[in-house]
Design an enzyme around this catalytic site. Structure first.
Site, PDB file in Angstrom:
ATOM      1  N   LYS A  22       0.923  -1.192   0.001  1.00 54.95           N
ATOM      2  CA  LYS A  22      -0.032  -0.108  -0.064  1.00 54.95           C
ATOM      3  C   LYS A  22       0.791   1.132   0.027  1.00 54.95           C
ATOM      4  CE  LYS A  22      -1.483   1.679   4.189  1.00 54.95           C
ATOM      5  NZ  LYS A  22      -1.427   2.768   4.224  1.00 54.95           N
ATOM      6  N   ASP A 307       5.071   0.620  11.966  1.00 53.06           N
ATOM      7  CA  ASP A 307       3.763  -0.150  11.292  1.00 53.06           C
ATOM      8  C   ASP A 307       3.820  -1.429  11.924  1.00 53.06           C
ATOM      9  OD1 ASP A 307       3.917   1.983   8.406  1.00 53.06           O
ATOM     10  OD2 ASP A 307       3.411   2.266  10.371  1.00 53.06           O
ATOM     11  N   ARG A 399      -8.463  -0.427   4.919  1.00 51.00           N
ATOM     12  CA  ARG A 399      -7.615   0.646   4.274  1.00 51.00           C
ATOM     13  C   ARG A 399      -6.309   0.012   3.782  1.00 51.00           C
ATOM     14  NH1 ARG A 399      -6.663   5.955   7.274  1.00 51.00           N
ATOM     15  NH2 ARG A 399      -5.578   5.896   5.503  1.00 51.00           N
TER      16      ARG A 399
HETATM   17  C1  EPZ Z   1       4.322   7.137   6.459  1.00 52.92           C
HETATM   18  O1  EPZ Z   1       3.441   8.058   7.004  1.00 52.92           O
HETATM   19  C2  EPZ Z   1       3.314   5.679   6.140  1.00 52.92           C
HETATM   20  N1  EPZ Z   1       2.256   6.093   5.290  1.00 52.92           N
HETATM   21  C3  EPZ Z   1       2.935   5.222   7.655  1.00 52.92           C
HETATM   22  O2  EPZ Z   1       2.193   4.288   7.524  1.00 52.92           O
HETATM   23  C4  EPZ Z   1       4.151   5.158   8.328  1.00 52.92           C
HETATM   24  O3  EPZ Z   1       3.952   4.838   9.736  1.00 52.92           O
HETATM   25  C5  EPZ Z   1       5.267   6.429   8.548  1.00 52.92           C
HETATM   26  O4  EPZ Z   1       5.697   6.654   7.317  1.00 52.92           O
HETATM   27  C6  EPZ Z   1       6.252   6.141   9.277  1.00 52.92           C
HETATM   28  O5  EPZ Z   1       7.095   4.954   8.552  1.00 52.92           O
HETATM   29  C7  EPZ Z   1       2.491   6.033   4.076  1.00 52.92           C
HETATM   30  O6  EPZ Z   1       3.558   5.779   3.559  1.00 52.92           O
HETATM   31  C8  EPZ Z   1       1.193   6.260   3.332  1.00 52.92           C
HETATM   32  P1  EPZ Z   1       6.144  10.411   8.296  1.00 52.92           P
HETATM   33  P2  EPZ Z   1       3.984   9.536   6.732  1.00 52.92           P
HETATM   34  O7  EPZ Z   1       5.934  11.689   7.499  1.00 52.92           O
HETATM   35  O8  EPZ Z   1       4.837   9.780   5.760  1.00 52.92           O
HETATM   36  C9  EPZ Z   1       6.631  13.700  11.776  1.00 52.92           C
HETATM   37  C10 EPZ Z   1       0.446   2.560   7.878  1.00 52.92           C
HETATM   38  O9  EPZ Z   1       0.022   2.113   8.904  1.00 52.92           O
HETATM   39  N2  EPZ Z   1       6.333  14.484  10.460  1.00 52.92           N
HETATM   40  O10 EPZ Z   1       7.475   9.440   7.918  1.00 52.92           O
HETATM   41  O11 EPZ Z   1       2.702  10.314   7.238  1.00 52.92           O
HETATM   42  C11 EPZ Z   1       5.394  12.845  11.937  1.00 52.92           C
HETATM   43  O12 EPZ Z   1       4.285  13.505  12.701  1.00 52.92           O
HETATM   44  C12 EPZ Z   1       0.684   4.233   7.746  1.00 52.92           C
HETATM   45  O13 EPZ Z   1       0.529   2.202   6.681  1.00 52.92           O
HETATM   46  C13 EPZ Z   1       6.329  15.987  10.865  1.00 52.92           C
HETATM   47  O14 EPZ Z   1       6.671  16.461  11.965  1.00 52.92           O
HETATM   48  O15 EPZ Z   1       4.967   9.671   8.141  1.00 52.92           O
HETATM   49  C14 EPZ Z   1       6.017  11.566  12.613  1.00 52.92           C
HETATM   50  O16 EPZ Z   1       6.105  11.846  13.903  1.00 52.92           O
HETATM   51  C15 EPZ Z   1       0.615   4.748   9.170  1.00 52.92           C
HETATM   52  N3  EPZ Z   1       6.026  16.859   9.888  1.00 52.92           N
HETATM   53  C16 EPZ Z   1       7.454  11.598  11.889  1.00 52.92           C
HETATM   54  O17 EPZ Z   1       7.641  12.729  11.125  1.00 52.92           O
HETATM   55  C17 EPZ Z   1       6.129  16.635   8.534  1.00 52.92           C
HETATM   56  O18 EPZ Z   1       5.776  17.316   7.782  1.00 52.92           O
HETATM   57  C18 EPZ Z   1       7.416  10.666  10.777  1.00 52.92           C
HETATM   58  O19 EPZ Z   1       6.366  10.898   9.922  1.00 52.92           O
HETATM   59  C19 EPZ Z   1       6.029  15.305   8.309  1.00 52.92           C
HETATM   60  C20 EPZ Z   1       6.278  14.261   9.509  1.00 52.92           C
END
Ligand code: EPZ
Length: 420
Positions: A22, A307, A399
């Site tokens: 996904k 995850d 999802r």
């Molecule tokens: C991706 O989410 C995945 N989703 C998530 O999978 C996964 O848990 C996550 O990466 C971490 O591996 C997809 O790829 C669609 P991040 P993403 O930006 O990109 C902070 C699942 O279960 N952050 O790497 O949204 C954020 O709050 C889902 O399949 C900021 O502060 O995660 C988090 O603490 C859930 N500002 C950390 O970084 C930003 O602009 C990592 O988030 C972006 C992120």
């Protein structure tokens, strides 16, 4: 609404075919916004999030045609540039269209995704990087209004935090930018690697793929031709079924999987007592009768994935001894704890650290899914709980898991999908 009814089984047995990832599919579909041709994508999983993104692109004017194992996406007819709240609120990864649409059209409006169950999940790093590339960004009435009338310019970007979709967004924006963009502190997840590999194979020169420093040579707004490709296997789906085998002490074989993407997960399962036989695209798990307690800290790839945290917590309730699970990426990713406690698990929380005392005798009851991975953790617990476990609100599960109950039924699980 549907719910899953699960009864305890003695053990599972057989093979499970892993679907396409996904979290690779979502950026790869958004990537088609950079293409001048109709792009064929193989191995997209049949899950709600993929349908949502295809619907979003169709709403913007693209043509999406989904068949059993091949999907074609043609964005040559894409004319709209506004991703509206009704769609974005159901899937925050819609933010992935921001970079490519802005790079291609010079403007884009995307509803702010808002928080979600597991945390605030801001997109500030995406926006800051686009501004560095020359975009003017305003937030008005819950929407991101981004403009770059003269196109995006390559520059040196350093992410304050590692962000998976942030890296994907900027890689795609940089693909059409003028000049060279370097991204330092880039995400190295396999899903980001595949996006870079496909772009690199189709006219966007990218160096440092798989490392924390990516260098992207932009095409200066020239759209690219993208050949047919197939999505990599879903490592989190695979890890979830490995936990199903470990928790029920069953020998299972996963097919169409890439063991190289599961290093940290396999290592933790080995620490807990399982053994493995792997080939290039299969994993057979040989579980131990006694599950050992473990210490887990979630971090960015290649370390242990957040995850998989909920699934390992369910497994840890069956381990002999005390396991410690520290969640470092999201501030609220313990929503499965209260539901596991209602089933009899002995878990205590102190901030972002969960202490799991095993081995607990779990009892089936009605439980509520709160987010995608929490849902699968409750299913795993249901496989070993006495009595009947009903997992409600499984729209969360749908999802990101393709045919979960069918795949588990095929290896002997007593699990059915019923209507509330
Ligand atoms: C991706 O989410 C995945 N989703 C998530 O999978 C996964 O848990 C996550 O990466 C971490 O591996 C997809 O790829 C669609 P991040 P993403 O930006 O990109 C902070 C699942 O279960 N952050 O790497 O949204 C954020 O709050 C889902 O399949 C900021 O502060 O995660 C988090 O603490 C859930 N500002 C950390 O970084 C930003 O602009 C990592 O988030 C972006 C992120």
């Amino acid at each position: 609404m549907d719910y899953l009814q699960i009864k305890r089984v003695n053990s599972l047995n057989g093979n499970i075919k892993i679907s396409g990832a996904k979290n690779a599919s979502l950026p790869l579909i958004a990537m088609v916004i950079l293409a001048k041709n109709s792009v064929s994508i193989k191995n997209l999983p049949h899950v709600a999030d993929i349908n949502t993104l295809l619907k979003l692109l169709s709403n913007l004017g693209a043509k999406c045609n989904r068949e059993e194992d091949i999907t074609t996406v043609d964005t040559s007819t894409l004319t709209q540039t506004k991703a509206t709240y009704d769609i974005v609120k159901t899937m925050r990864a819609s933010i992935l269209v921001l970079g490519p649409i802005l790079a291609r059209f010079g403007h884009c409006e995307v509803s702010l995704p808002g928080g979600c169950a597991i945390g605030q999940r801001p997109v500030d790093l995406h926006l800051k990087a686009l501004e560095q590339m020359g975009a003017v960004i305003n937030i008005e009435a819950g929407y991101i209004h981004a403009m770059a009338p003269d196109g995006l310019k390559g520059c040196n970007i350093i992410f304050d935090k590692i962000t998976v979709t942030g890296t994907a967004n900027i890689v795609m924006a940089a693909a059409l930018a003028e000049g060279v963009t370097t991204i330092t502190n880039a995400a190295r997840e396999p899903e980001v690697v595949q996006l870079c590999e496909i772009l690199n194979a189709n006219g966007v020169k990218i160096d440092g793929i798989g490392t924390a420093v990516l260098t992207i040579q932009g095409t200066d707004k020239k759209l690219i031709h993208i050949d047919e490709f197939s999505v990599i296997p879903d490592r989190i789906e695979a890890g979830t079924y490995l936990c199903a085998a470990a928790i029920t002490r069953s020998e299972l074989t996963l097919t169409d999987v890439n063991p190289k993407h599961l290093g940290a997960v396999l290592s933790k399962l080995q620490e807990m007592g399982s053994k493995f036989t792997t080939t290039e695209d299969t994993i057979t798990i040989h579980p131990s009768d006694v599950i050992k307690a473990v210490k887990i800290v979630t971090q960015e790839y290649p370390a242990f994935p957040t995850d998989m945290q909920a699934q390992f917590m369910a497994l840890a309730t069956q381990a002999e001894g005390t396991s410690i699970i520290e969640e470092r990426l999201f501030e609220n990713r313990f929503m499965h704890v209260s539901e596991l406690q209602r089933m009899g698990a002995d878990i205590s929380l102190n901030g972002n650290v969960a202490t799991v005392n095993g081995k607990s005798k779990l009892s089936g009851t009605d439980v509520m899914a709160t987010d995608l991975r929490a849902s699968s953790a409750l299913v795993l617990a249901g496989l070993v709980a006495d009595g009947i476990t009903n997992v409600h609100r499984i729209y969360h599960l749908d999802r990101g898991y393709d045919s979960l109950e069918k795949k588990l039924q095929n290896v002997g699980a007593d699990i059915v999908r019923l209507k509330e």
